[in-house]
Motif scaffolding. Structure first.
Motif, PDB file in Angstrom:
ATOM      1  N   HIS A 266       0.829  -1.224   0.000  1.00  0.00           N
ATOM      2  CA  HIS A 266       0.000   0.000   0.000  1.00  0.00           C
ATOM      3  C   HIS A 266       0.863   1.273   0.000  1.00  0.00           C
ATOM      4  O   HIS A 266       0.525   2.262   0.662  1.00  0.00           O
ATOM      5  CB  HIS A 266      -0.933   0.023   1.213  1.00  0.00           C
ATOM      6  CG  HIS A 266      -1.816  -1.190   1.302  1.00  0.00           C
ATOM      7  ND1 HIS A 266      -2.807  -1.481   0.400  1.00  0.00           N
ATOM      8  CD2 HIS A 266      -1.828  -2.196   2.216  1.00  0.00           C
ATOM      9  CE1 HIS A 266      -3.407  -2.617   0.742  1.00  0.00           C
ATOM     10  NE2 HIS A 266      -2.837  -3.072   1.834  1.00  0.00           N
ATOM     11  N   SER A 269      -0.766   4.615  -1.059  1.00  0.00           N
ATOM     12  CA  SER A 269      -1.575   5.308  -0.050  1.00  0.00           C
ATOM     13  C   SER A 269      -0.696   6.091   0.923  1.00  0.00           C
ATOM     14  O   SER A 269      -1.116   7.121   1.452  1.00  0.00           O
ATOM     15  CB  SER A 269      -2.434   4.298   0.714  1.00  0.00           C
ATOM     16  OG  SER A 269      -1.626   3.435   1.503  1.00  0.00           O
ATOM     17  N   LYS A 273      -1.280   9.991   1.384  1.00  0.00           N
ATOM     18  CA  LYS A 273      -1.688  10.477   2.701  1.00  0.00           C
ATOM     19  C   LYS A 273      -0.650  11.390   3.343  1.00  0.00           C
ATOM     20  O   LYS A 273      -0.982  12.413   3.958  1.00  0.00           O
ATOM     21  CB  LYS A 273      -1.970   9.289   3.615  1.00  0.00           C
ATOM     22  CG  LYS A 273      -2.470   9.670   5.002  1.00  0.00           C
ATOM     23  CD  LYS A 273      -2.785   8.428   5.815  1.00  0.00           C
ATOM     24  CE  LYS A 273      -3.291   8.783   7.215  1.00  0.00           C
ATOM     25  NZ  LYS A 273      -3.609   7.571   8.010  1.00  0.00           N
TER      26      LYS A 273
END
Length: 398
Positions: A266, A269, A273
């Motif tokens: 991930h 992400s 983020k």
């Protein structure tokens, strides 16, 4: 005329010594971990002082303790620092005190009346110690194994052999001349020959030092070209060549070889983020854990944004599984981010027979794909997948 010859040779040595002292000294200040540069700088310092004293002695009367005693001791220190520089360059253990102490002690020995009154004793003491230092250097050069500095080793072998030969020749001429076998008054000729030999030797040492610096800079450029700037791991530039060499070595020695590919779960992400700067910190942290986990002769590459490859020589299926699990756990337990865990998925393949590198990388990549498809943060082996495929096929055929 002869006096002018000695003055000219001393002036040349003075210039060489001055250049050595400042050039290598400045480089040492820039690279303080390269201690051999300090030794080369000290080589220049003692050569400068020795030459300066000799030039002044041609015009002024010096007391004995500042004349022959000091010049002879500085000559020994010149050879000592050359030896010390080579030991430090090749990172070999060298107890400098055990050789430096007798050299410093020789200065006080030369102050004894026996050596003040008889030039033969001074010369033979200096010749014997110079020959000893150069013999130690030559033995070391023949024993050391360093492919990166093979040219430097060959060059300094020549320099050391030249210095031993000229020292032995000078000592032979001095002894035979002293007892009337060669020349009636050989001292001045030998003195000139000695300074001429020192000039050649100094120039060769300076050349050798410059060759070392050039080789170091070439190696630094090569390392920079092969190293990922973000992580310090190897990059794709030399991956094919290095992995093929390890694969060929494994085939010749009939040893297993593991290719392991993993990437950060991930990771997109994380970038979305926290931003790319934090993403780079995550990549660096994963690389640090990887370097701390693998052995010093394993090969670690960063082959993509968040993708890494490991080459583990001599690692079989069970060892590979254990090492992959250890790496996965170490990264997970590192707590790289406080807001979310950072994990990796790992796929690996073990080469136990002659296989092409492309096949192995594809199999390891397939294993990584299945690790991610099965939920991530896990280890998958191509060997297990092959067994599962064979089992399914047997059921279908049955």
């Amino acid at each position: 005329f002869r006096q002018m010859d000695l003055f000219t040779l001393a002036a040349v040595n003075l210039v060489i010594g001055f250049f050595c002292f400042f050039y290598f000294g400045i480089d040492y200040r820039r690279n303080p971990k390269r201690h051999y540069l300090l030794d080369f700088s000290l080589v220049g310092a003692v050569l400068f002082l020795q030459s300066l004293i000799q030039m002044l002695r041609s015009h002024f009367d010096f007391p004995y303790f500042l004349g022959p005693a000091t010049v002879n001791t500085l000559t020994l220190l010149f050879h000592f620092f050359v030896l010390s520089a080579l030991y430090r360059l090749f990172e070999l253990p060298f107890r400098r005190f055990y050789l430096l102490a007798p050299i410093l002690l020789s200065y006080f020995v030369l102050l004894l009346p026996l050596f003040q009154q008889e030039q033969l004793h001074r010369f033979m003491l200096g010749f014997s110690m110079i020959t000893l230092i150069n013999s130690i250097c030559l033995v070391m050069l023949y024993r050391v194994k360093n492919d990166k500095f093979a040219g430097v080793i060959t060059f300094f072998k020549f320099v050391t052999i030249f210095n031993i030969c000229q020292t032995v020749l000078r000592s032979g001429l001095f002894v035979t001349g002293k007892y009337g076998y060669t020349m009636a008054e050989p001292n001045q000729l030998i003195h000139q020959f000695g300074w001429f030999s020192l000039t050649i030797h100094s120039a060769l040492v300076l050349t050798g030092g410059l060759i070392i610096l050039a080789r170091q800079r070439q190696m630094a450029l090569e390392a920079r070209a092969e190293t990922d700037p973000l992580t310090g791991l190897l990059n794709r530039f030399s991956m094919q060549e290095r992995l093929n060499a390890e694969l060929n070595r494994a085939v010749r020695s009939n040893q297993p070889l593991t290719i392991m590919i993993f990437d950060i779960d991930h990771f997109k992400s994380v970038n979305d983020k926290f931003g790319h700067q934090i993403g780079d910190q995550v990549i660096r942290a994963v690389a640090e854990v990887t370097q701390a986990t693998v052995r010093n002769y394993d090969l670690a590459f960063r082959i993509g944004g968040e993708e890494f490859l490991l080459c583990l020589p001599g690692v079989d299926q069970d060892m590979a599984k254990a090492k992959a699990e250890l790496l996965r756990q170490q990264i997970e337990q590192r707590a790289i981010l406080t807001d979310q865990p950072v994990t990796v998925s790992i796929g690996f393949v073990v080469a136990t027979k002659a296989q092409s590198l492309d096949e192995l990388i594809k199999q390891a990549d397939d294993a990584l794909y299945h690790a991610k498809r099965n939920g991530r943060n896990q280890v998958q082996s191509n060997h297990v997948r092959q067994e599962q495929t064979a089992s399914v096929n047997s059921v279908v055929l049955g």
